[in-house]
Scaffold this active site. Sequence first.
Site, PDB file in Angstrom:
ATOM      1  N   CYS A   1       4.219   2.847   8.809  1.00 45.40           N
ATOM      2  CA  CYS A   1       4.620   4.326   7.928  1.00 45.40           C
ATOM      3  C   CYS A   1       5.742   4.959   8.821  1.00 45.40           C
ATOM      4  O   CYS A   1       5.554   5.122  10.357  1.00 45.40           O
ATOM      5  CB  CYS A   1       3.437   5.142   8.070  1.00 45.40           C
ATOM      6  SG  CYS A   1       3.541   6.719   7.173  1.00 45.40           S
TER       7      CYS A   1
ATOM      8  N   PRO B   1       0.956  -1.284  -0.062  1.00 42.23           N
ATOM      9  CA  PRO B   1       0.044   0.070   0.151  1.00 42.23           C
ATOM     10  C   PRO B   1       1.028   1.322   0.130  1.00 42.23           C
ATOM     11  O   PRO B   1       1.894   1.310   0.896  1.00 42.23           O
ATOM     12  CB  PRO B   1      -0.632   0.017   1.470  1.00 42.23           C
ATOM     13  CG  PRO B   1      -0.366  -1.152   2.210  1.00 42.23           C
ATOM     14  CD  PRO B   1       0.691  -1.932   1.104  1.00 42.23           C
ATOM     15  N   MET B   2       0.487   2.111  -0.883  1.00 46.48           N
ATOM     16  CA  MET B   2       1.211   3.227  -1.094  1.00 46.48           C
ATOM     17  C   MET B   2       0.608   4.644  -1.011  1.00 46.48           C
ATOM     18  O   MET B   2      -0.281   4.803  -2.237  1.00 46.48           O
ATOM     19  CB  MET B   2       2.506   3.417  -2.222  1.00 46.48           C
ATOM     20  CG  MET B   2       3.544   2.263  -1.771  1.00 46.48           C
ATOM     21  SD  MET B   2       4.500   2.210  -3.526  1.00 46.48           S
ATOM     22  CE  MET B   2       3.598   0.993  -4.421  1.00 46.48           C
ATOM     23  N   ALA B   3       0.583   5.548  -0.176  1.00 43.36           N
ATOM     24  CA  ALA B   3      -0.329   6.662  -0.129  1.00 43.36           C
ATOM     25  C   ALA B   3      -0.243   7.633  -1.313  1.00 43.36           C
ATOM     26  O   ALA B   3       0.827   7.615  -1.809  1.00 43.36           O
ATOM     27  CB  ALA B   3       0.125   7.690   0.942  1.00 43.36           C
TER      28      ALA B   3
ATOM     29  N   GLN C   1      -6.022  -1.132   3.168  1.00 44.85           N
ATOM     30  CA  GLN C   1      -5.047  -0.841   4.401  1.00 44.85           C
ATOM     31  C   GLN C   1      -5.536   0.200   5.182  1.00 44.85           C
ATOM     32  O   GLN C   1      -6.023   1.154   4.748  1.00 44.85           O
ATOM     33  CB  GLN C   1      -3.682  -0.523   4.018  1.00 44.85           C
ATOM     34  CG  GLN C   1      -2.616  -0.747   5.154  1.00 44.85           C
ATOM     35  CD  GLN C   1      -1.226  -0.121   5.144  1.00 44.85           C
ATOM     36  OE1 GLN C   1      -1.106   1.112   4.724  1.00 44.85           O
ATOM     37  NE2 GLN C   1      -0.399  -1.091   5.224  1.00 44.85           N
TER      38      GLN C   1
END
Length: 228
Positions: free
Chosen positions: A102, A17-19, A71
């Site tokens: 994070c 998961p990548m913002a 996520q």
Amino acid sequence: VLTIGPHQIWPPVVLAPMAGVTNAPFRDLCRSQGAGLYVSEMISARGLVEGHEKTFNMARFSPEETPRSIQLYGTDPTIMGGAVARLVDELGVEHVDLNFGCPVRKVTRHGGGSALPWRRRLFQAVVGAAVRAAGDVPVTVKLRMGIDEEHLTYLDAGPIAEGEGVAAVALHARTAEQAYSGQARWDAIAELKSVVTSVPVLGNGDIWRAEDALRMVRETGCDGVVVG
């Protein structure tokens, strides 16, 4: 085959998961390149519970997307449980990943992300609340090694999450202080694998090409890889 709850994942490759990156169109693009598990960008548990429209928009899936994987980030057990319940009941989510990896200051300074596992009891409560609210839907956790070299948490956090009933544990083999610099310490993934024995352990960090993923599995014994 990587087994996460009822899901059989092959090849055992998970899109991290990548913002601002892993939205629905990007996940569809990745899925067109092969099978695996594709996790949404990080979404606020509080935003879901409070019904923020922007948060719900981030939690969108394309109709053919399966398993629907999301996520969540949060620091309060009650809110985390409420958010997971909404995701499962209202959005048909089929896999929930909890963000304890994070390293960004605006997250860690509030005690979230990779800072939260330092507070062992709170970490346990947040994970347990999510697992109970999810019912039959598998919950996984993404960890870092810790806050910094003096505050390592992964060898405690992994077994705590396992004890609370998670379906898998993933480790980015860096500290929060390192962020994305330096070298990932793959030996930490092997260490985690030695203490988390009943569910899959996934490795993350410094996978730049397919050969790196294969080498990580060979060197650490991990059950799959997470690629960011």
